[in-house]
Every structure is written in structure tokens, then in C-alpha cells.
Design a protein around this motif. Structure first.
Motif, PDB file in Angstrom:
ATOM      1  N   MET A 196      52.918  26.994  25.617  1.00 43.84           N
ATOM      2  CA  MET A 196      51.293  26.284  25.766  1.00 43.84           C
ATOM      3  C   MET A 196      50.826  25.994  24.540  1.00 43.84           C
ATOM      4  SD  MET A 196      48.623  25.079  27.496  1.00 43.84           S
ATOM      5  CE  MET A 196      47.158  24.805  27.107  1.00 43.84           C
ATOM      6  N   ALA A 197      50.762  24.864  23.890  1.00 38.95           N
ATOM      7  CA  ALA A 197      50.114  24.463  22.602  1.00 38.95           C
ATOM      8  C   ALA A 197      48.837  25.360  22.406  1.00 38.95           C
ATOM      9  CB  ALA A 197      50.158  23.069  22.383  1.00 38.95           C
ATOM     10  N   HIS A 198      48.737  25.734  21.027  1.00 39.09           N
ATOM     11  CA  HIS A 198      47.447  26.401  20.552  1.00 39.09           C
ATOM     12  C   HIS A 198      46.510  25.209  20.346  1.00 39.09           C
ATOM     13  CE1 HIS A 198      48.989  30.546  20.330  1.00 39.09           C
ATOM     14  NE2 HIS A 198      50.155  30.121  19.510  1.00 39.09           N
ATOM     15  N   ASP A 199      45.518  25.465  20.596  1.00 37.12           N
ATOM     16  CA  ASP A 199      44.374  24.386  20.720  1.00 37.12           C
ATOM     17  C   ASP A 199      43.292  24.645  19.445  1.00 37.12           C
ATOM     18  OD1 ASP A 199      42.336  22.347  21.222  1.00 37.12           O
ATOM     19  OD2 ASP A 199      41.237  23.778  22.518  1.00 37.12           O
ATOM     20  N   ILE A 200      43.276  23.666  18.349  1.00 34.32           N
ATOM     21  CA  ILE A 200      42.533  24.007  17.235  1.00 34.32           C
ATOM     22  C   ILE A 200      41.526  22.959  17.104  1.00 34.32           C
ATOM     23  CG2 ILE A 200      42.824  24.063  14.634  1.00 34.32           C
ATOM     24  CD1 ILE A 200      45.764  24.836  15.131  1.00 34.32           C
ATOM     25  N   VAL A 201      40.194  23.277  16.778  1.00 38.08           N
ATOM     26  CA  VAL A 201      39.224  22.427  16.608  1.00 38.08           C
ATOM     27  C   VAL A 201      38.999  22.252  14.915  1.00 38.08           C
ATOM     28  CG1 VAL A 201      36.792  22.080  16.550  1.00 38.08           C
ATOM     29  CG2 VAL A 201      37.955  23.024  18.719  1.00 38.08           C
ATOM     30  N   LEU A 221      48.969  19.172  11.806  1.00 41.88           N
ATOM     31  CA  LEU A 221      49.062  20.350  12.809  1.00 41.88           C
ATOM     32  C   LEU A 221      49.848  19.882  13.951  1.00 41.88           C
ATOM     33  CD1 LEU A 221      45.365  21.676  12.747  1.00 41.88           C
ATOM     34  CD2 LEU A 221      47.696  22.964  11.851  1.00 41.88           C
ATOM     35  N   GLU A 222      49.481  18.719  14.638  1.00 38.38           N
ATOM     36  CA  GLU A 222      50.129  18.086  15.708  1.00 38.38           C
ATOM     37  C   GLU A 222      51.548  18.044  15.560  1.00 38.38           C
ATOM     38  OE1 GLU A 222      46.324  15.703  17.325  1.00 38.38           O
ATOM     39  OE2 GLU A 222      47.826  14.556  16.321  1.00 38.38           O
ATOM     40  N   ASP A 223      51.999  17.665  14.108  1.00 41.53           N
ATOM     41  CA  ASP A 223      53.550  17.419  13.888  1.00 41.53           C
ATOM     42  C   ASP A 223      54.270  18.916  13.952  1.00 41.53           C
ATOM     43  OD1 ASP A 223      53.251  14.687  13.275  1.00 41.53           O
ATOM     44  OD2 ASP A 223      53.217  15.194  10.978  1.00 41.53           O
ATOM     45  N   GLU A 224      53.478  20.114  13.936  1.00 44.92           N
ATOM     46  CA  GLU A 224      53.926  21.345  14.208  1.00 44.92           C
ATOM     47  C   GLU A 224      54.076  21.703  15.534  1.00 44.92           C
ATOM     48  OE1 GLU A 224      55.816  22.898  11.836  1.00 44.92           O
ATOM     49  OE2 GLU A 224      55.711  21.059  10.672  1.00 44.92           O
ATOM     50  N   GLY A 225      53.290  20.981  16.629  1.00 42.33           N
ATOM     51  CA  GLY A 225      53.143  21.226  17.864  1.00 42.33           C
ATOM     52  C   GLY A 225      51.753  22.015  18.360  1.00 42.33           C
ATOM     53  N   ALA A 235      47.790  21.477  19.377  1.00 42.64           N
ATOM     54  CA  ALA A 235      46.955  20.667  19.977  1.00 42.64           C
ATOM     55  C   ALA A 235      45.437  20.463  19.286  1.00 42.64           C
ATOM     56  CB  ALA A 235      46.697  20.888  21.535  1.00 42.64           C
ATOM     57  N   THR A 236      44.969  19.432  18.892  1.00 42.50           N
ATOM     58  CA  THR A 236      43.805  19.411  18.234  1.00 42.50           C
ATOM     59  C   THR A 236      42.729  18.625  18.612  1.00 42.50           C
ATOM     60  OG1 THR A 236      44.421  17.589  16.858  1.00 42.50           O
ATOM     61  CG2 THR A 236      45.161  19.542  16.049  1.00 42.50           C
ATOM     62  N   ARG A 277      35.104  24.471  25.733  1.00 45.84           N
ATOM     63  CA  ARG A 277      36.469  24.991  25.829  1.00 45.84           C
ATOM     64  C   ARG A 277      36.781  25.955  24.376  1.00 45.84           C
ATOM     65  NH1 ARG A 277      40.109  21.465  26.862  1.00 45.84           N
ATOM     66  NH2 ARG A 277      41.228  21.606  24.896  1.00 45.84           N
ATOM     67  N   LEU A 278      36.737  27.336  24.700  1.00 48.88           N
ATOM     68  CA  LEU A 278      37.110  28.070  23.505  1.00 48.88           C
ATOM     69  C   LEU A 278      38.502  27.847  22.892  1.00 48.88           C
ATOM     70  CD1 LEU A 278      35.944  30.354  22.108  1.00 48.88           C
ATOM     71  CD2 LEU A 278      37.086  31.870  23.393  1.00 48.88           C
ATOM     72  N   PRO A 279      38.450  27.428  21.662  1.00 47.72           N
ATOM     73  CA  PRO A 279      39.790  27.005  20.999  1.00 47.72           C
ATOM     74  C   PRO A 279      40.527  28.448  20.694  1.00 47.72           C
ATOM     75  CG  PRO A 279      37.972  26.541  19.752  1.00 47.72           C
ATOM     76  CD  PRO A 279      37.291  27.020  20.732  1.00 47.72           C
ATOM     77  N   THR A 280      41.762  28.138  20.271  1.00 55.73           N
ATOM     78  CA  THR A 280      42.660  29.182  19.537  1.00 55.73           C
ATOM     79  C   THR A 280      41.903  29.415  18.249  1.00 55.73           C
ATOM     80  OG1 THR A 280      44.375  28.431  21.113  1.00 55.73           O
ATOM     81  CG2 THR A 280      45.040  30.121  19.018  1.00 55.73           C
ATOM     82  N   LEU A 281      41.892  28.538  17.415  1.00 54.81           N
ATOM     83  CA  LEU A 281      41.537  28.447  16.022  1.00 54.81           C
ATOM     84  C   LEU A 281      40.369  27.395  15.684  1.00 54.81           C
ATOM     85  CD1 LEU A 281      42.167  29.675  13.048  1.00 54.81           C
ATOM     86  CD2 LEU A 281      43.806  27.758  13.013  1.00 54.81           C
TER      87      LEU A 281
END
Length: 467
Positions: A1-6, A22-26, A28-29, A45-49
């Protein structure tokens, strides 16, 4: 599951640049140009970072103010601050408020990726440490070599990577949460959160808010927005413990959420989530369905893969390994030397029915480590166990030679028993072989030979007894 970053920045090209790296490294933004968009993204939606620019032109709030709000509403959300006009004082202020790190523009991609990776890892470790402190646990594991546990372990290994929903059935204290955590650890979501909700311990009127969260003002005129456990579990696993105790009205909302992967905050908007749901129960849910206390559609959505955890009395051969495992863990936590078990004590533990299952055994070991008499070098004997456990022990174990006899093969054990039995009877009859032989049903000459073969009385001592 890709980490979600805002990514929050007022310059579109900077947002696109960071998102592209970031997307090149897998990863999600999602992107935001101002405080309104940033807060909407976090709240939807609470992001990862969160990557947050300090100076946001045309924004109602700057980055520092957004950081303060984010720390209030989502204290575990890691935040990396960025700025092209930053000073040391600004960076220090941001980190004091709760930012993980501060990066000055222009920055190299490698620096950005390193900080992002470390921020996500730090948040994960903090979350895991909080779980460990709460549960005084350790890495979850299924201890034992019994057929039942071996079969359960194989089921976990097979279903964990699939992402399927699992219904874990078992008696209270049998280890259902251990199985749930193993499913998470072995899954593709292992780096995401594991969020547990005990449906039995929550008040019905609070369950919906705990699960789905609430908009600001719902719990009081000045109450902040509350993030529910479903949203907290985004990207990971949501464990519904004792789901059979969930109120019917909440079950209906769970059904909709499972079907659509969305839910509605109490007094708020709809939120999309990506969670794997694992449920557990100690009830017979088919009976609950028949009685109208559990929704059939919810059962079939949760029980895609049913798994049963055996009671401890069904896996008695694992008790020795479990006792040693719990003793080791308890001694490490308490800073004490672990105790070993005598054969009589272990036989007693294995004879007991354990109505409280593995949890009861773990609590007993904690008690024995602290309360069992003697020093750490002495074996824990059967007589040191609580009376309710010792009462189920076999009669031979309750004998004062039980510890010795349980460690011997049958032939040697029989010899120990015969020696102790004959000594007791000879003492009873004052050393008179004739009377002893008559009572125990042996010929005098046969008893004489038996006593000599066992070395009970020999030489002068035998002669003295016969006079």
C-alpha cells in the motif's frame, strides 16, 4: 500500500516537482495551494505525511498556523516543513511545535526523499512503541507445536498476503488478537497502522464516534474535530475485536463502509478510506443472526475467510512452551531472573482446564515470577501453584515425590514409588516385616527380598528391624 503524502505549497511548479519526485519513488501524493485546501485534504483522509511550506501567499493561514492545527487534530501525523525564506529561528520554532524536520529551498531530491523516509519510519516506530507500551507485548507469535497451532499458523501464512477480510472465532483469552496482529505483520500492509477497536468495551452511544470520528462541535460547542479509528487505520488494518457486541445501528454503517470503502463522520462529510478489516468474536454469530442481534449481510462481508483459534485445553502439549515463553517475557519486563518449572508443576499445569485460556496462563506466570516462594534457582513445584489449579492435578503429582517421579521413565518411577510406599508401611508397623507383609498382601520372604532389592533396609538396620 503506497504511503499517501499531502504537498502544500503556493507555487504550482514546486508542488508538481515535489509530487513528481515522490511518485517516482512509489508514493501517492495530493496537492494543496493554501490553508483551506491543505486542511480539507487532511480532514478528508488522514495522510501518512504532510509536506508544508511556511510562506503561503494568498492563504488565510501560513504554514506554522497550519502546523499548529494539524498537531491539534492529528497529533501523530508527521510534518516536514519547507521554505525558501527560512531562518534558523523559524526552523527551531517549527520543530518545537512538532514538525519532524525543516528543509530549505532549493533542495536536492535525495535530501527530500531521505527526510520523507525517515519521517515516515519515525512515525511508524512511535506508533508501534505506543502499542507495545499499552499491551506490554512484543512481536506477536503463535507459540507451540501442537497440530491445532500448526494448522492455525499455516492458515495465517496463507491468508495474510491476500488482503481478504478475516473473521477470527475463539473463546475469550485464546489469542484472537495475536492472530490478528500476525495477519497484519505478514500482509502487504505491514508498514501501515494496526488499529484495534474493542467493540465490547465501548458504550453504544460512543461507538459510532470512536469508529467514524466527529466534526468539530459535535461533542460540545468548542469540541475539536475527532479522527475516528477507521480513518486512523487508512492504509493499514482495522481490527474489530468482539464484533458480536456491536449495536445493530452501527452494524448497518459498517456494512455500507465495507461495501463502498467510504464512511460518514458524525455531523460531517463522507471520507474515502482503504483499510483491511479483521474481526473477532467469542459468540456463535449464526445464533446471534437467528436471534436478530447480528446482521447476516455484515457477517458474510466480514467472514470471507473464517479462522478458529483453539482453546488452551485443546492444545495442552503447548503449555510447556507457552509457560517458558511467558516466564521469559515477564522476567525481562520485571528485571528478574526467570524461574524454571519442576515436572510436577508442569504436569499440574497441563492437567488444568484453563477456563481463561492463554491469558489466564500468562497472568499466572506473572504471579509465580513474583510470588512463588524460594529464590530464582529453585524449581517451581506443584505445591507453589494456586489451590484452584493444583486441585486438578493427578494424585501422583500431589505426592511429595511428585516432582522426582514425573521426571523418570516408568520402570524407575515404579521403583521410587515402591521404595517410598514400603518405607511408609514399615514405619507404620514399627519395622515389623510380618505385620507389614500381612497388610500389604505379600509373603514375608517376598517382602524381605523386595526390601533388599530396593535397598530400603540392609545389613545391621534390617537386623534391628527384624528383632
Amino acid at each position: 500500500m503506497a504511503h499517501d503524502i499531502v504537498v502544500v505549497d503556493d507555487e504550482a511548479d514546486i508542488r508538481m516537482l515535489i509530487s513528481g519526485v515522490l511518485e517516482d519513488e512509489g508514493y501517492a501524493t495530493r496537492q494543496a495551494a493554501n490553508s483551506a485546501e491543505a486542511l480539507a485534504a487532511i480532514r478528508s483522509r488522514l495522510p501518512t505525511l504532510l509536506i508544508l511550506d511556511i510562506w503561503l501567499q494568498g492563504s488565510a493561514l501560513d504554514g506554522i498556523e497550519i502546523l499548529k492545527l494539524a498537531r491539534q487534530e492529528a497529533p501523530n501525523l508527521p510534518v516536514v516543513m519547507i521554505s525558501g525564506h527560512g531562518t534558523i529561528e523559524t526552523a527551531v520554532a517549527a520543530i518545537k511545535i512538532g514538525a519532524y524536520d525543516f528543509i530549505e529551498k532549493p533542495f536536492k531530491s535525495d535530501r527530500l526523499l531521505l527526510v520523507v523516509e525517515r519521517a515516515i519510519d519515525a512515525a511508524r516506530l512511535r506508533r508501534e512503541n505506543e502499542e507495545l507500551r499499552l499491551r506490554a507485548g512484543g512481536e506477536p507469535d503463535l507459540v507451540g507445536v501442537s497440530h491445532a497451532v500448526t494448522q492455525l499458523r499455516q492458515q495465517v501464512e496463507r491468508v495474510a498476503p491476500t488482503g481478504s477480510r478475516v473473521m477470527i472465532a475463539g473463546a475469550p483469552g485464546s489469542g484472537k488478537e495475536v492472530v490478528a496482529r500476525l495477519l497484519h505483520r505478514r500482509s502487504r500492509r505491514a508498514q501501515g497502522p494496526f488499529v484495534s477497536v474493542n467493540c465490547a468495551s465501548l458504550l453504544p452511544e460512543r461507538l459510532e464516534i470512536e469508529l467514524f470520528g466527529a466534526a468539530a462541535g459535535v461533542e460540545g460547542p468548542e469540541s475539536p474535530r475527532k479522527i475516528g479509528t477507521v480513518e486512523t487505520a487508512h492504509g493499514g488494518t482495522l481490527f474489530l475485536d468482539e464484533v458480536g457486541d456491536m449495536p445493530l445501528e452501527t452494524q448497518a454503517k459498517i456494512v455500507r463502509g465495507l461495501q463502498e470503502q467510504t464512511f460518514e463522520r458524525v455531523g460531517g462529510s463522507r471520507v474515502e478510506v482503504d483499510v483491511r478489516v479483521i474481526a473477532s468474536t467469542n459468540r456463535d454469530l449464526q445464533e446471534e443472526i437467528a436471534a436478530g442481534r447480528f446482521r447476516e449481510d455484515l457477517y458474510y462481508r466480514l467472514a470471507v475467510v473464517p479462522v478458529r483459534v483453539p482453546a488452551l485445553r485443546e492444545r495442552r502439549e503447548d503449555i510447556a512452551a507457552l509457560a517458558s515463553h511467558f516466564m521469559r517475557r515477564a522476567s525481562e519486563a520485571a528485571g528478574l531472573v526467570p524461574r524454571e518449572f519442576g515436572e510436577d508443576a508442569m504436569a499440574t499445569l497441563q492437567a488444568y482446564d484453563w477456563p481463561g485460556n492463554v491469558r489466564q496462563l500468562r497472568n499466572l506466570i506473572d504471579w509465580l515470577l513474583i510470588m512463588a516462594p524460594g529464590d530464582s534457582r529453585e524449581l517451581i513445584r506443584a505445591e507453589m501453584l494456586p489451590a484452584e489449579i493444583g486441585s486438578d492435578a493427578p494424585a501422583v503429582v500431589r505426592w511429595d515425590k511428585g516432582g522426582e517421579i514425573m521426571s523418570l521413565p516408568l520402570r524407575d518411577a515404579r521403583e521410587v514409588f515402591e521404595r517410598e510406599y514400603l518405607l511408609a508401611q514399615m514405619t507404620r508397623f514399627g519395622g515389623n516385616i510380618s505385620r507389614t507383609a500381612g497388610f500389604i498382601g505379600m509373603e514375608r520372604s517376598a517382602l524381605h527380598r523386595k526390601l533388599k532389592s530396593l535397598g530400603v533396609f540392609a545389613g545391621e538396620r534390617m537386623a534391628k528391624l527384624e528383632t
